[in-house]
Design a protein around this motif. Sequence first.
Motif, PDB file in Angstrom:
ATOM      1  N   MET A  41     -15.051  13.215  10.055  1.00 26.94           N
ATOM      2  CA  MET A  41     -14.059  14.057   9.422  1.00 26.94           C
ATOM      3  C   MET A  41     -12.817  13.364   9.392  1.00 26.94           C
ATOM      4  SD  MET A  41     -14.381  15.669   6.446  1.00 26.94           S
ATOM      5  CE  MET A  41     -13.580  16.583   5.711  1.00 26.94           C
ATOM      6  N   ARG A  42     -11.957  13.875  10.454  1.00 18.70           N
ATOM      7  CA  ARG A  42     -11.001  13.912  10.462  1.00 18.70           C
ATOM      8  C   ARG A  42     -10.203  12.548  10.410  1.00 18.70           C
ATOM      9  NH1 ARG A  42      -7.723  17.041  14.885  1.00 18.70           N
ATOM     10  NH2 ARG A  42      -9.607  16.066  16.175  1.00 18.70           N
ATOM     11  N   ARG A  43     -11.271  11.686  10.804  1.00 15.58           N
ATOM     12  CA  ARG A  43     -11.121  10.188  10.922  1.00 15.58           C
ATOM     13  C   ARG A  43     -11.508   9.763   9.511  1.00 15.58           C
ATOM     14  NH1 ARG A  43     -16.001   8.660  15.517  1.00 15.58           N
ATOM     15  NH2 ARG A  43     -14.530  10.235  17.446  1.00 15.58           N
ATOM     16  N   ALA A  44     -12.369  10.091   9.177  1.00 15.64           N
ATOM     17  CA  ALA A  44     -12.549   9.918   7.312  1.00 15.64           C
ATOM     18  C   ALA A  44     -11.505   9.688   6.554  1.00 15.64           C
ATOM     19  CB  ALA A  44     -13.572   9.923   6.679  1.00 15.64           C
ATOM     20  N   ILE A  45     -11.177  11.040   6.522  1.00 20.09           N
ATOM     21  CA  ILE A  45      -9.284  11.681   6.094  1.00 20.09           C
ATOM     22  C   ILE A  45      -8.853  10.689   6.723  1.00 20.09           C
ATOM     23  CG2 ILE A  45      -7.506  13.292   5.807  1.00 20.09           C
ATOM     24  CD1 ILE A  45     -10.316  15.005   6.342  1.00 20.09           C
ATOM     25  N   ALA A  46      -8.105  10.585   7.700  1.00 19.72           N
ATOM     26  CA  ALA A  46      -6.956   9.838   7.995  1.00 19.72           C
ATOM     27  C   ALA A  46      -7.757   7.820   7.275  1.00 19.72           C
ATOM     28  CB  ALA A  46      -7.013   9.363   9.642  1.00 19.72           C
ATOM     29  N   ALA A  47      -8.630   7.338   7.635  1.00 15.55           N
ATOM     30  CA  ALA A  47      -8.877   5.672   6.710  1.00 15.55           C
ATOM     31  C   ALA A  47      -8.130   6.157   5.810  1.00 15.55           C
ATOM     32  CB  ALA A  47     -10.304   5.867   7.210  1.00 15.55           C
ATOM     33  N   PHE A  48      -8.906   7.710   4.747  1.00 14.43           N
ATOM     34  CA  PHE A  48      -8.261   8.052   2.834  1.00 14.43           C
ATOM     35  C   PHE A  48      -6.967   7.399   2.844  1.00 14.43           C
ATOM     36  CE2 PHE A  48      -6.870  10.370  -0.049  1.00 14.43           C
ATOM     37  CZ  PHE A  48      -8.071   9.655  -0.687  1.00 14.43           C
ATOM     38  N   VAL A  49      -6.632   8.442   4.075  1.00 16.95           N
ATOM     39  CA  VAL A  49      -4.832   7.604   3.738  1.00 16.95           C
ATOM     40  C   VAL A  49      -4.397   6.643   3.795  1.00 16.95           C
ATOM     41  CG1 VAL A  49      -2.666   8.849   4.895  1.00 16.95           C
ATOM     42  CG2 VAL A  49      -4.390  10.385   4.170  1.00 16.95           C
ATOM     43  N   GLY A  50      -4.777   5.974   4.888  1.00 19.38           N
ATOM     44  CA  GLY A  50      -4.146   4.429   5.778  1.00 19.38           C
ATOM     45  C   GLY A  50      -4.485   3.686   4.077  1.00 19.38           C
ATOM     46  N   GLY A  51      -5.761   3.895   3.509  1.00 18.39           N
ATOM     47  CA  GLY A  51      -6.713   3.341   2.334  1.00 18.39           C
ATOM     48  C   GLY A  51      -5.555   3.095   1.444  1.00 18.39           C
ATOM     49  N   LEU A  52      -5.337   4.587   1.310  1.00 20.56           N
ATOM     50  CA  LEU A  52      -4.284   4.840  -0.526  1.00 20.56           C
ATOM     51  C   LEU A  52      -2.734   4.649  -0.077  1.00 20.56           C
ATOM     52  CD1 LEU A  52      -4.102   7.122  -2.473  1.00 20.56           C
ATOM     53  CD2 LEU A  52      -2.941   8.473  -1.397  1.00 20.56           C
ATOM     54  N   VAL A  53      -2.249   4.586   1.528  1.00 17.65           N
ATOM     55  CA  VAL A  53      -0.452   3.665   1.432  1.00 17.65           C
ATOM     56  C   VAL A  53      -0.505   2.416   1.258  1.00 17.65           C
ATOM     57  CG1 VAL A  53       0.892   3.750   3.166  1.00 17.65           C
ATOM     58  CG2 VAL A  53       0.036   5.766   2.804  1.00 17.65           C
ATOM     59  N   PHE A  54      -2.129   1.750   1.752  1.00 13.65           N
ATOM     60  CA  PHE A  54      -1.892  -0.163   1.719  1.00 13.65           C
ATOM     61  C   PHE A  54      -1.957  -0.298   0.396  1.00 13.65           C
ATOM     62  CE2 PHE A  54      -3.766  -3.952   2.687  1.00 13.65           C
ATOM     63  CZ  PHE A  54      -4.392  -4.230   3.972  1.00 13.65           C
ATOM     64  N   ALA A  55      -2.613   0.640  -0.689  1.00 11.24           N
ATOM     65  CA  ALA A  55      -3.520   0.453  -2.304  1.00 11.24           C
ATOM     66  C   ALA A  55      -2.356   0.095  -2.770  1.00 11.24           C
ATOM     67  CB  ALA A  55      -4.033   1.215  -2.258  1.00 11.24           C
ATOM     68  N   LEU A  56      -0.785   1.390  -2.246  1.00  8.21           N
ATOM     69  CA  LEU A  56      -0.214   2.064  -2.642  1.00  8.21           C
ATOM     70  C   LEU A  56       1.411   0.745  -2.471  1.00  8.21           C
ATOM     71  CD1 LEU A  56       0.472   5.721  -2.551  1.00  8.21           C
ATOM     72  CD2 LEU A  56       0.097   3.902  -4.660  1.00  8.21           C
ATOM     73  N   GLY A  57       1.079   0.074  -1.532  1.00  4.93           N
ATOM     74  CA  GLY A  57       2.073  -1.019  -0.773  1.00  4.93           C
ATOM     75  C   GLY A  57       1.646  -2.654  -1.437  1.00  4.93           C
ATOM     76  N   LEU A  58       0.493  -2.925  -1.132  1.00  2.11           N
ATOM     77  CA  LEU A  58      -0.103  -3.947  -2.467  1.00  2.11           C
ATOM     78  C   LEU A  58       0.293  -3.754  -3.676  1.00  2.11           C
ATOM     79  CD1 LEU A  58      -3.686  -4.248  -1.321  1.00  2.11           C
ATOM     80  CD2 LEU A  58      -2.084  -5.733  -0.284  1.00  2.11           C
ATOM     81  N   GLY A  59       0.557  -2.600  -4.417  1.00  2.00           N
ATOM     82  CA  GLY A  59       0.379  -2.875  -5.798  1.00  2.00           C
ATOM     83  C   GLY A  59       1.759  -2.751  -5.956  1.00  2.00           C
ATOM     84  N   LEU A  60       2.602  -1.460  -5.195  1.00  3.99           N
ATOM     85  CA  LEU A  60       4.420  -2.201  -4.853  1.00  3.99           C
ATOM     86  C   LEU A  60       4.822  -3.415  -5.250  1.00  3.99           C
ATOM     87  CD1 LEU A  60       7.237  -0.207  -5.677  1.00  3.99           C
ATOM     88  CD2 LEU A  60       7.121   0.104  -3.357  1.00  3.99           C
ATOM     89  N   SER A  61       3.665  -3.804  -4.306  1.00  5.97           N
ATOM     90  CA  SER A  61       4.762  -5.425  -3.247  1.00  5.97           C
ATOM     91  C   SER A  61       4.960  -6.797  -4.338  1.00  5.97           C
ATOM     92  CB  SER A  61       3.933  -5.564  -2.591  1.00  5.97           C
ATOM     93  OG  SER A  61       2.748  -6.008  -2.236  1.00  5.97           O
ATOM     94  N   GLY A  62       4.057  -6.492  -5.464  1.00  3.35           N
ATOM     95  CA  GLY A  62       2.648  -7.499  -6.252  1.00  3.35           C
ATOM     96  C   GLY A  62       1.627  -8.129  -6.363  1.00  3.35           C
ATOM     97  N   MET A  63       0.785  -8.310  -4.862  1.00  3.06           N
ATOM     98  CA  MET A  63       0.172  -8.786  -4.705  1.00  3.06           C
ATOM     99  C   MET A  63      -1.188  -8.291  -5.377  1.00  3.06           C
ATOM    100  SD  MET A  63       0.374 -10.247  -1.769  1.00  3.06           S
ATOM    101  CE  MET A  63      -1.078 -10.375  -1.207  1.00  3.06           C
ATOM    102  N   THR A  64      -1.484  -7.079  -6.262  1.00  2.00           N
ATOM    103  CA  THR A  64      -2.537  -6.803  -7.088  1.00  2.00           C
ATOM    104  C   THR A  64      -1.698  -7.657  -8.716  1.00  2.00           C
ATOM    105  OG1 THR A  64      -0.814  -4.906  -8.024  1.00  2.00           O
ATOM    106  CG2 THR A  64      -2.751  -4.483  -6.022  1.00  2.00           C
ATOM    107  N   SER A  65      -1.152  -7.894  -8.466  1.00  2.00           N
ATOM    108  CA  SER A  65      -0.623  -8.467 -10.373  1.00  2.00           C
ATOM    109  C   SER A  65      -1.395 -10.632  -9.908  1.00  2.00           C
ATOM    110  CB  SER A  65       0.719  -8.911 -10.110  1.00  2.00           C
ATOM    111  OG  SER A  65       1.108  -9.626 -11.464  1.00  2.00           O
ATOM    112  N   PRO A  66      -2.294 -10.566  -9.958  1.00  2.00           N
ATOM    113  CA  PRO A  66      -2.429 -12.525 -10.079  1.00  2.00           C
ATOM    114  C   PRO A  66      -1.427 -13.175  -9.930  1.00  2.00           C
ATOM    115  CG  PRO A  66      -4.338 -10.875 -10.694  1.00  2.00           C
ATOM    116  CD  PRO A  66      -3.153  -9.815 -10.558  1.00  2.00           C
ATOM    117  N   ARG A  67      -0.380 -13.023 -11.494  1.00  2.00           N
ATOM    118  CA  ARG A  67       0.702 -13.895 -11.898  1.00  2.00           C
ATOM    119  C   ARG A  67       1.499 -13.427 -10.788  1.00  2.00           C
ATOM    120  NH1 ARG A  67       5.595 -13.689 -14.259  1.00  2.00           N
ATOM    121  NH2 ARG A  67       5.948 -11.413 -13.817  1.00  2.00           N
TER     122      ARG A  67
END
Lengths: 146, 160
Positions: A1-27
Amino acid sequence: MRRAIAAFVGGLVFALGLGLSGMTSPRKVIGFLDFAGRWDASLLVVMGGAVGVFAVGHRLVMRRAAPLLDDRFHVAPAGRLDARAAIGGLVFGLGWGLGGYCPGPALVAVASGAPAAVVFTAAMVLGMAVYEAVAGRAPEAVADCE
Amino acid sequence: MSASDAVCYNFLPLQRCAIMNDFTPVSALAGGVLIGLAATLLLLFDGRIAGVSGIVAGLSRPDGEPKAWRAMFVVGLLCGGVVLRIARPSAFEGLPHTALPVMAVAGLLVGLGARAAGGCTSGHGVCGTARLSLRSILVTVTFIVAGAFVVFLTHRGGAS
């Protein structure tokens, strides 16, 4: 359970990084790949930041005998650069240049509701399943730690 | 910035049209640092590598490997997408004229290629490169060159 929560937080921070950086914009992605046109170097900076932090971070973490929530590190031994990996990189690049998404940003962009991202991601998951069903598993990206 | 900002210029001997690309080093660096931090967190807590294509592919494998952390990482990615949609909608700026069949072909190629290569932009491009894996660096260079080739072909002559 704690592993899954850590993975969730990892995925969330990863996504925010991708979005802020511009990687989520094909342009932005296509702008980076457009070397012959008006080249946008932003994604080189993204990679520099991510690689720099992880280069230091993984060295510090791997000094430990085990991760915080598990009894060992699950880091697969990497294969050598063979024809399969080279062709895989080539095919991956063709799709990346065509659609402007790579796997992480495509999943994040699914939440934006963009039809292009949804169609891309569905086809990507299908492609992964088809590959593994036909050719089996290739060695994962990251080398074992000495 | 919208598609109407497309500019055309001459690139010998082809006339090329391109969208205006703006260099955004500050948000790029901040985002990159977050990506590196997320990968470090996943390694520190779970002992796992943040390679997105490997994590996703492992979800559908009929083996005994644990799936919960994989599923929750993907849920985290999707939740991050929802946050971005509210807080930073410009993060999802797409391309003008993206035909869905083209996106399907692109996705298929990315899925096939990522599994053949044993990783993608996150596994090879970030994690493997940070560990100075020669294989990861070569795969990363390969997909950047292949991507640039496609962009050169598809965006010339006023495609955008």
